[in-house]
Design an enzyme around this catalytic site. Structure first.
Site, PDB file in Angstrom:
ATOM      1  N   CYS A  42      35.593 -16.186   0.153  1.00 38.71           N
ATOM      2  CA  CYS A  42      36.915 -15.667  -0.216  1.00 38.71           C
ATOM      3  C   CYS A  42      37.742 -15.359   1.030  1.00 38.71           C
ATOM      4  O   CYS A  42      38.949 -15.243   0.963  1.00 38.71           O
ATOM      5  CB  CYS A  42      36.768 -14.400  -1.040  1.00 38.71           C
ATOM      6  SG  CYS A  42      35.551 -14.553  -2.327  1.00 38.71           S
TER       7      CYS A  42
ATOM      8  N   ALA B 144      33.220 -11.976 -11.837  1.00 40.35           N
ATOM      9  CA  ALA B 144      33.113 -10.630 -11.257  1.00 40.35           C
ATOM     10  C   ALA B 144      34.448 -10.108 -10.719  1.00 40.35           C
ATOM     11  O   ALA B 144      34.694  -8.907 -10.733  1.00 40.35           O
ATOM     12  CB  ALA B 144      32.064 -10.638 -10.155  1.00 40.35           C
ATOM     13  N   THR B 145      35.302 -11.008 -10.255  1.00 43.73           N
ATOM     14  CA  THR B 145      36.603 -10.548  -9.755  1.00 43.73           C
ATOM     15  C   THR B 145      37.351  -9.834 -10.868  1.00 43.73           C
ATOM     16  O   THR B 145      37.862  -8.718 -10.693  1.00 43.73           O
ATOM     17  CB  THR B 145      37.427 -11.744  -9.226  1.00 43.73           C
ATOM     18  OG1 THR B 145      36.725 -12.303  -8.116  1.00 43.73           O
ATOM     19  CG2 THR B 145      38.825 -11.326  -8.796  1.00 43.73           C
TER      20      THR B 145
ATOM     21  N   SER C 280      28.897 -12.395 -12.164  1.00 39.15           N
ATOM     22  CA  SER C 280      29.427 -13.756 -12.345  1.00 39.15           C
ATOM     23  C   SER C 280      28.281 -14.713 -12.606  1.00 39.15           C
ATOM     24  O   SER C 280      27.237 -14.624 -11.944  1.00 39.15           O
ATOM     25  CB  SER C 280      30.103 -14.229 -11.048  1.00 39.15           C
ATOM     26  OG  SER C 280      31.465 -14.012 -11.066  1.00 39.15           O
ATOM     27  N   ALA C 281      28.485 -15.677 -13.516  1.00 38.50           N
ATOM     28  CA  ALA C 281      27.398 -16.599 -13.873  1.00 38.50           C
ATOM     29  C   ALA C 281      27.005 -17.541 -12.730  1.00 38.50           C
ATOM     30  O   ALA C 281      25.837 -17.922 -12.596  1.00 38.50           O
ATOM     31  CB  ALA C 281      27.814 -17.427 -15.089  1.00 38.50           C
ATOM     32  N   HIS C 282      27.987 -17.914 -11.900  1.00 42.41           N
ATOM     33  CA  HIS C 282      27.708 -19.009 -10.953  1.00 42.41           C
ATOM     34  C   HIS C 282      26.831 -18.619  -9.771  1.00 42.41           C
ATOM     35  O   HIS C 282      26.492 -19.449  -8.933  1.00 42.41           O
ATOM     36  CB  HIS C 282      29.010 -19.653 -10.460  1.00 42.41           C
ATOM     37  CG  HIS C 282      29.859 -18.782  -9.586  1.00 42.41           C
ATOM     38  ND1 HIS C 282      29.984 -19.008  -8.248  1.00 42.41           N
ATOM     39  CD2 HIS C 282      30.628 -17.718  -9.864  1.00 42.41           C
ATOM     40  CE1 HIS C 282      30.812 -18.120  -7.727  1.00 42.41           C
ATOM     41  NE2 HIS C 282      31.216 -17.316  -8.705  1.00 42.41           N
TER      42      HIS C 282
ATOM     43  N   THR D 182      41.285 -16.470 -25.398  1.00 43.72           N
ATOM     44  CA  THR D 182      40.259 -17.243 -26.108  1.00 43.72           C
ATOM     45  C   THR D 182      38.965 -17.283 -25.304  1.00 43.72           C
ATOM     46  O   THR D 182      38.981 -17.588 -24.102  1.00 43.72           O
ATOM     47  CB  THR D 182      40.764 -18.688 -26.340  1.00 43.72           C
ATOM     48  OG1 THR D 182      41.978 -18.603 -27.071  1.00 43.72           O
ATOM     49  CG2 THR D 182      39.748 -19.519 -27.091  1.00 43.72           C
TER      50      THR D 182
HETATM   51  N1  PMP Z   1      31.556  -9.443  -5.854  1.00 40.38           N
HETATM   52  C1  PMP Z   1      30.670  -9.980  -5.010  1.00 40.38           C
HETATM   53  C2  PMP Z   1      29.669  -9.099  -4.335  1.00 40.38           C
HETATM   54  C3  PMP Z   1      30.681 -11.360  -4.775  1.00 40.38           C
HETATM   55  O1  PMP Z   1      29.802 -11.890  -3.929  1.00 40.38           O
HETATM   56  C4  PMP Z   1      31.639 -12.168  -5.447  1.00 40.38           C
HETATM   57  C5  PMP Z   1      31.684 -13.660  -5.202  1.00 40.38           C
HETATM   58  N2  PMP Z   1      31.692 -14.040  -3.872  1.00 40.38           N
HETATM   59  C6  PMP Z   1      32.530 -11.544  -6.316  1.00 40.38           C
HETATM   60  C7  PMP Z   1      32.458 -10.186  -6.503  1.00 40.38           C
HETATM   61  C8  PMP Z   1      33.564 -12.331  -7.046  1.00 40.38           C
HETATM   62  O2  PMP Z   1      32.980 -13.246  -7.917  1.00 40.38           O
HETATM   63  P1  PMP Z   1      33.879 -14.398  -8.590  1.00 40.38           P
HETATM   64  O3  PMP Z   1      34.530 -15.109  -7.450  1.00 40.38           O
HETATM   65  O4  PMP Z   1      32.908 -15.229  -9.330  1.00 40.38           O
HETATM   66  O5  PMP Z   1      34.877 -13.726  -9.454  1.00 40.38           O
END
Ligand code: PMP
Length: 383
Positions: free
Chosen positions: A329, A71-72, A200-202, A242
């Site tokens: 983060c 997602a970042t 994000s998958a995780h 890739t």
């Molecule tokens: N957006 C939100 C709302 C999130 O909670 C997170 C992960 N904490 C992210 C973005 C970023 O996801 P990633 O660290 O997997 O890139």
């Protein structure tokens, strides 16, 4: 052993996802963009199957799904990828909220440096930024509105349906950071109107290091997003590099599982929340929730316990359960949470606040007894 209650930071990988990924690592060789041999074709089949699985979960077309590292990266591309278009069209106004993830906040700040003007809208005490607040801020030169679906710290659901409906008529691009709702609030995400979506998958039992940016087509055309990295034509040039076949396969598998199980998962999470709230009530502790729980996702609780420092509580109850006091983060910064601050919560209350987040595969008894232990520790810490 400490019970893990920090799913909003990262959920454990689902065993079925892991098994599928191991099978891919063992049996699928090659680069999904190789066109000259069967190995490439087989790797591409895994990737395209995963693309369909993501698309099915969102009820969109598979050619609207672009794999990223998470997602970042998706947030960065969605926002900074609009720079060229915004400058060319004279649309240099962006609206977002002050409670977004840093990947959005810092991306729009990077746009400010390039001459864009950004409005950061605050939520009210409920943790919500009202749709009216967002829509009142829209101007003729507004390029983009970026609002998260569910806040990672408070768990509060934002009014994206109302915002999406109104923006569709105004020809303003709408980006949703759906990282905390993807695979959970499935019906909402299938019906909301948006142009771009990040995930994000995780967060749903998939692997770390993979996610997607969804770009919805309008009259057969993608939103005017340009790549922010160069080096290859993968993912239509939107995200060169890739494709990590096993990670993408794992994301797809997690989506397939979420598609089948999300309803029962949400019910189980709600049950867990009810048990935790019951324990809180019985504990005799003075507490309050941060954010209006009527709008909270059932797998999160942001809680202030009066007179109990969150730092002390987290350290002293570590052997029972692992919780946090905000986004991972930012958890190496000792500043009070910017999300809770923006909600108007006093600093003292923020310092006594913890975030607990869980998933459906956990045992209710284990969560309940570890939370009870945390509450006992809290009682000893009151000053
Ligand atoms: N957006 C939100 C709302 C999130 O909670 C997170 C992960 N904490 C992210 C973005 C970023 O996801 P990633 O660290 O997997 O890139």
């Amino acid at each position: 052993m400490s019970v893990y209650l920090d799913f909003n930071s990262s959920a454990p990988i689902d065993r079925r996802v892991l098994d599928y990924m191991i099978d891919i690592y063992k049996n699928t060789v090659g680069n999904a963009d190789s066109r000259t041999h069967d190995f490439g074709d087989n790797a591409r089949k895994v990737v395209e199957n995963a693309r369909s699985q993501v698309a099915r979960l969102l009820d969109i077309n598979k050619d609207e799904v672009f794999f990223t590292s998470g997602a970042t990266e998706s947030n960065n591309i969605a926002i900074q990828g609009l720079k060229e278009y915004g400058l060319k069209e004279g649309k240099k106004h962006i609206i977002t909220t002050s409670i977004e993830h840093k990947a959005v906040l810092e991306s729009v700040k990077a746009m400010e440096k390039d001459g864009f003007e950004v409005n950061f809208l605050d939520p009210d005490f409920s943790g919500r930024v009202s749709a009216k607040t967002v829509l009142d801020a829209v101007r003729d030169d507004t390029l983009l509105v970026s609002v998260m679906h569910v806040n990672n710290e408070s768990g509060i659901i934002q009014p994206i349906q109302e915002i999406g409906n109104a923006l569709e008529e105004k020809r303003v691009l709408f980006h949703i950071d759906a990282t905390q709702s993807f695979g959970k609030l499935v019906d909402e995400l299938q019906t909301v109107k948006y142009n771009m979506l990040s995930m994000s998958a995780h967060k749903i039992g998939g692997p770390q290091g993979v996610g997607a940016l969804v770009l919805r087509k309008h009259r057969y055309k993608l939103p005017p997003v340009k790549p922010i990295m160069y080096g290859g034509q993968q993912e239509h040039g939107i995200r060169p590099g890739t494709i990590p076949v096993a990670l993408v396969g794992g994301l797809g598998k997690a989506c397939e599982i979420a598609q089948i199980e999300h309803k029962q998962n949400q019910d189980k999470c709600r049950k867990i929340k009810n048990v935790l709230v019951g324990e809180l009530k019985d504990s005799g502790l003075k507490y309050r929730f941060n954010g209006d729980q009527n709008y909270c996702i059932p797998s999160t609780m942001n809680l202030c316990i009066d007179g109990v420092s969150s730092e002390a509580l987290m350290i002293s109850s570590k052997q029972y359960c692992s919780v946090s006091n905000g986004s991972a983060c930012n958890s190496n910064s000792y500043k009070p949470s910017y999300v809770l601050t923006a909600m108007g919560i006093p600093e003292e209350q923020i310092n006594n606040s913890i975030r607990i987040s869980w998933g459906a595969e956990e045992s209710i008894d284990e969560i309940s007894s570890s939370f009870n232990n945390l509450l006992q520790v809290a009682k000893d810490l009151i000053w």
